[in-house]
Design a protein around this motif. Structure first.
Motif, PDB file in Angstrom:
ATOM      1  N   TYR A 150      84.764 -21.008  -4.637  1.00  0.00           N
ATOM      2  CA  TYR A 150      84.892 -22.300  -5.317  1.00  0.00           C
ATOM      3  C   TYR A 150      83.680 -23.187  -5.058  1.00  0.00           C
ATOM      4  N   VAL A 151      83.097 -23.715  -6.107  1.00  0.00           N
ATOM      5  CA  VAL A 151      82.009 -24.690  -6.017  1.00  0.00           C
ATOM      6  C   VAL A 151      82.215 -25.701  -7.129  1.00  0.00           C
ATOM      7  N   LYS A 154      82.070 -26.936  -1.553  1.00  0.00           N
ATOM      8  CA  LYS A 154      81.466 -25.602  -1.494  1.00  0.00           C
ATOM      9  C   LYS A 154      82.443 -24.673  -0.771  1.00  0.00           C
ATOM     10  N   GLY A 155      83.282 -24.012  -1.533  1.00  0.00           N
ATOM     11  CA  GLY A 155      84.282 -23.115  -0.956  1.00  0.00           C
ATOM     12  C   GLY A 155      85.660 -23.746  -0.941  1.00  0.00           C
ATOM     13  N   SER A 156      86.649 -22.913  -1.147  1.00  0.00           N
ATOM     14  CA  SER A 156      88.042 -23.364  -1.122  1.00  0.00           C
ATOM     15  C   SER A 156      88.609 -23.202   0.286  1.00  0.00           C
ATOM     16  N   VAL A 157      89.825 -23.662   0.478  1.00  0.00           N
ATOM     17  CA  VAL A 157      90.514 -23.446   1.752  1.00  0.00           C
ATOM     18  C   VAL A 157      90.679 -21.948   1.977  1.00  0.00           C
ATOM     19  N   LYS A 177      97.802 -44.278  -6.481  1.00  0.00           N
ATOM     20  CA  LYS A 177      97.838 -43.044  -7.270  1.00  0.00           C
ATOM     21  C   LYS A 177      96.603 -42.206  -6.972  1.00  0.00           C
ATOM     22  N   PHE A 178      96.650 -40.906  -7.305  1.00  0.00           N
ATOM     23  CA  PHE A 178      95.491 -40.039  -7.193  1.00  0.00           C
ATOM     24  C   PHE A 178      94.409 -40.488  -8.172  1.00  0.00           C
ATOM     25  N   LYS A 179      93.156 -40.231  -7.813  1.00  0.00           N
ATOM     26  CA  LYS A 179      92.048 -40.515  -8.722  1.00  0.00           C
ATOM     27  C   LYS A 179      92.211 -39.687  -9.991  1.00  0.00           C
ATOM     28  N   SER A 180      91.669 -40.185 -11.074  1.00  0.00           N
ATOM     29  CA  SER A 180      91.679 -39.442 -12.331  1.00  0.00           C
ATOM     30  C   SER A 180      91.015 -38.081 -12.126  1.00  0.00           C
ATOM     31  N   GLY A 181      91.644 -37.026 -12.603  1.00  0.00           N
ATOM     32  CA  GLY A 181      91.114 -35.675 -12.451  1.00  0.00           C
ATOM     33  C   GLY A 181      91.546 -34.990 -11.172  1.00  0.00           C
ATOM     34  N   HIS A 182      92.104 -35.734 -10.231  1.00  0.00           N
ATOM     35  CA  HIS A 182      92.606 -35.139  -8.997  1.00  0.00           C
ATOM     36  C   HIS A 182      94.090 -34.818  -9.192  1.00  0.00           C
ATOM     37  N   ASP A 183      94.311 -33.804 -10.014  1.00  0.00           N
ATOM     38  CA  ASP A 183      95.661 -33.405 -10.387  1.00  0.00           C
ATOM     39  C   ASP A 183      96.003 -32.068  -9.738  1.00  0.00           C
ATOM     40  N   ASN A 184      97.133 -31.525 -10.098  1.00  0.00           N
ATOM     41  CA  ASN A 184      97.579 -30.251  -9.530  1.00  0.00           C
ATOM     42  C   ASN A 184      96.547 -29.152  -9.745  1.00  0.00           C
ATOM     43  N   GLU A 185      95.975 -29.079 -10.926  1.00  0.00           N
ATOM     44  CA  GLU A 185      94.985 -28.037 -11.223  1.00  0.00           C
ATOM     45  C   GLU A 185      93.769 -28.148 -10.291  1.00  0.00           C
ATOM     46  N   PHE A 186      93.288 -29.368 -10.072  1.00  0.00           N
ATOM     47  CA  PHE A 186      92.141 -29.590  -9.185  1.00  0.00           C
ATOM     48  C   PHE A 186      92.444 -29.096  -7.770  1.00  0.00           C
ATOM     49  N   TYR A 187      93.594 -29.493  -7.221  1.00  0.00           N
ATOM     50  CA  TYR A 187      93.931 -29.117  -5.844  1.00  0.00           C
ATOM     51  C   TYR A 187      94.282 -27.634  -5.720  1.00  0.00           C
ATOM     52  N   THR A 188      94.825 -27.045  -6.780  1.00  0.00           N
ATOM     53  CA  THR A 188      95.091 -25.602  -6.760  1.00  0.00           C
ATOM     54  C   THR A 188      93.784 -24.829  -6.663  1.00  0.00           C
ATOM     55  N   LYS A 189      92.775 -25.239  -7.426  1.00  0.00           N
ATOM     56  CA  LYS A 189      91.460 -24.583  -7.341  1.00  0.00           C
ATOM     57  C   LYS A 189      90.821 -24.826  -5.977  1.00  0.00           C
ATOM     58  N   LEU A 190      90.884 -26.052  -5.480  1.00  0.00           N
ATOM     59  CA  LEU A 190      90.299 -26.384  -4.185  1.00  0.00           C
ATOM     60  C   LEU A 190      90.941 -25.572  -3.063  1.00  0.00           C
ATOM     61  N   ALA A 191      92.203 -25.289  -3.182  1.00  0.00           N
ATOM     62  CA  ALA A 191      92.904 -24.518  -2.159  1.00  0.00           C
ATOM     63  C   ALA A 191      92.694 -23.011  -2.309  1.00  0.00           C
ATOM     64  N   ASN A 192      92.665 -22.501  -3.533  1.00  0.00           N
ATOM     65  CA  ASN A 192      92.798 -21.054  -3.744  1.00  0.00           C
ATOM     66  C   ASN A 192      91.647 -20.317  -4.409  1.00  0.00           C
ATOM     67  N   LYS A 193      90.805 -20.991  -5.155  1.00  0.00           N
ATOM     68  CA  LYS A 193      89.814 -20.288  -5.964  1.00  0.00           C
ATOM     69  C   LYS A 193      88.756 -19.608  -5.093  1.00  0.00           C
ATOM     70  N   GLU A 194      88.522 -18.360  -5.373  1.00  0.00           N
ATOM     71  CA  GLU A 194      87.512 -17.592  -4.649  1.00  0.00           C
ATOM     72  C   GLU A 194      86.121 -18.092  -5.030  1.00  0.00           C
TER      73      GLU A 194
END
Length: 81
Positions: free
Chosen positions: A36-37, A42-45, A17-34
């Motif tokens: 992102y830190v 340091k920075g999103s995709v 399973k994914f680590k605790s806290g590594h949910d859809n919201e986490f990966y959405t921010k990691l991919a898209n947030k301007e």
């Protein structure tokens, strides 16, 4: 140049399973947030592609899941090798 949309499908396994806290919201921010830190990130995709194109290309993602694969991770590796 321009804007494009990508798709990220989060897949976990019955035995991995994914680590605790590594949910859809986490990966959405990691991919898209301007600008992102968070933690070691340091920075999103999106930030990466935007910077590499000198502001000419903006890539954002729809993130779905996680979905659970029907077989354990080891079985999936064996099937696809």
């Amino acid at each position: 140049q321009g804007t494009k949309k990508g798709l990220i499908i989060l897949v976990e396994f019955p035995n991995k399973k994914f680590k605790s806290g590594h949910d859809n919201e986490f990966y959405t921010k990691l991919a898209n947030k301007e600008n992102y830190v968070e933690g070691v990130f340091k920075g999103s995709v999106r930030d990466y592609y935007y910077a590499q194109s000198n502001g000419q290309f903006e890539l954002t993602f729809d993130v779905i899941g996680p979905i659970t694969a029907p077989k354990n991770m080891r079985m999936c590796r064996r099937i696809h090798h």
